[in-house]
Write a protein that holds these residues in place. Sequence first.
Motif, PDB file in Angstrom:
ATOM      1  N   UNK A 213       1.464  12.424   9.279  1.00  0.00           N
ATOM      2  CA  UNK A 213       0.066  12.815   9.275  1.00  0.00           C
ATOM      3  C   UNK A 213      -0.235  13.693  10.484  1.00  0.00           C
ATOM      4  N   UNK A 214      -0.898  14.805  10.243  1.00  0.00           N
ATOM      5  CA  UNK A 214      -1.245  15.726  11.314  1.00  0.00           C
ATOM      6  C   UNK A 214      -2.682  15.484  11.767  1.00  0.00           C
ATOM      7  N   UNK A 215      -2.949  15.958  12.977  1.00  0.00           N
ATOM      8  CA  UNK A 215      -4.260  15.709  13.572  1.00  0.00           C
ATOM      9  C   UNK A 215      -5.385  16.280  12.716  1.00  0.00           C
ATOM     10  N   UNK A 216      -5.259  17.526  12.267  1.00  0.00           N
ATOM     11  CA  UNK A 216      -6.333  18.148  11.501  1.00  0.00           C
ATOM     12  C   UNK A 216      -6.609  17.392  10.209  1.00  0.00           C
ATOM     13  N   UNK A 217      -5.565  16.821   9.612  1.00  0.00           N
ATOM     14  CA  UNK A 217      -5.763  16.033   8.403  1.00  0.00           C
ATOM     15  C   UNK A 217      -6.531  14.748   8.730  1.00  0.00           C
TER      16      UNK A 217
END
Length: 442
Positions: A213-217
Amino acid sequence: MTPLGWFGIVRLGLVQMALGAIVVLTTSTLNRVMVVELALPALVPGLLVAIHYAVQITRPRMGFGSDRSGRCTPWILGGMAVLAAGGTLAAAATAWMATERYAGLALAVLAFFFVGLGVSACGTSVLVLLAKSVAAQRRAPAATIVWMMMIIGFAVTAGLAGRWLDPYSPQRLVAVSGGVALIACLVAVAALWRLEGQGGVADGAAQDAEPKLRFLEALRQVWQEAAARRFTIFVFVSMLAFSAQDLILEPFAGAVFGLSPGATTQLSGLQHGGVLLGMIACALAGSRWGIGSLRSWTIGGCIASAFALAGLVAAGVVGPRWPLHATVFALGAANGAFSIAAIGSMMRLAGEGRASREGVRMGLWGASQAISFGVGGLAGAVASDIARRFIDSPGAAYAVVFGAEAVLFLWAAALAAGIETRAPQRRTRRWAWTRSTPTMPS
């Protein structure tokens, strides 16, 4: 994680006190040195402080980091170290400006960037740890304790540093700032020693299901939550109204009521006394006597702030006959009550919605507050200048600005009234933030 007792809450307050000690030197003491000793335009320290606010847009990313790691302590201590380095560099840059103006300014920009990063990492993670580890019925008094300790940190550091800085010299400035930064780091390490325990490790295991999971998501997921999104807007609007009065209240008292600089400073102290009383009243009323919910205190505090600002509007029209001191004290008390209730609500709402997003939510709200503070102070001053440019009467000009701030507080109250969350558990019934009567779990 086992809920923190009062001693644990005080230990987190010590961390906030250490953070405040460094911040007050960089945003207040250095400001004075630049303007008075170095004869720089006031715009210079103003822009540097604005940099430290602007950098706090990184707060959601810092909160995401603590969510992913499952522990807040490394982020708090790391942020404190960066903050200490930034505060020391800022003092060195200010001293350097005496001989190398532009080189010192360049270093100051970098230093205030570090200050903003440090505050973002440390401050956000302290709030996340509070939200995760303080029982619901203790959230408002816990917020009061932590914020009062930060204010104490401001006052003690300003008093002692002011004494140590006399007689002033650039070398003494750097030595005092470096000493305060070192002491702050040591206090933070001692206060956090084994405070978080092993609970955070278990929390971190929950992140394994989302290893990519990425920060923007994560930020997008939080922003899609209606309560989190609305609370973000509420924080921005309410803090905009709260901060816009800071730079114009004393000039208003001087221009309209003819108060001397010393008298306006005392007036500001009276307002801060009201803030403290409002904080304590909110904490005691809800946690000890069960009077009202966090939501009702937040809404009521915003409405009361709007009425107090309406009193300042009347003061601008009526002039010296108006009871200015009582109005300013009432404004401070209303501000204090709503701010503590909002912080307690923030701690509750951080755990609402998708799991393991407490840091992102807290960071989002912290960024909203920082940006609002940076914009609010400037907007209030600019608006008063514009109003005085087109309105002959100074009192009427200030009244227009205070009226606009009152409208913002009413808007904030409406936003707060529209925030809905899950039904509370049995122990949190007193301090629930819900629109309807709390329902008990089956």
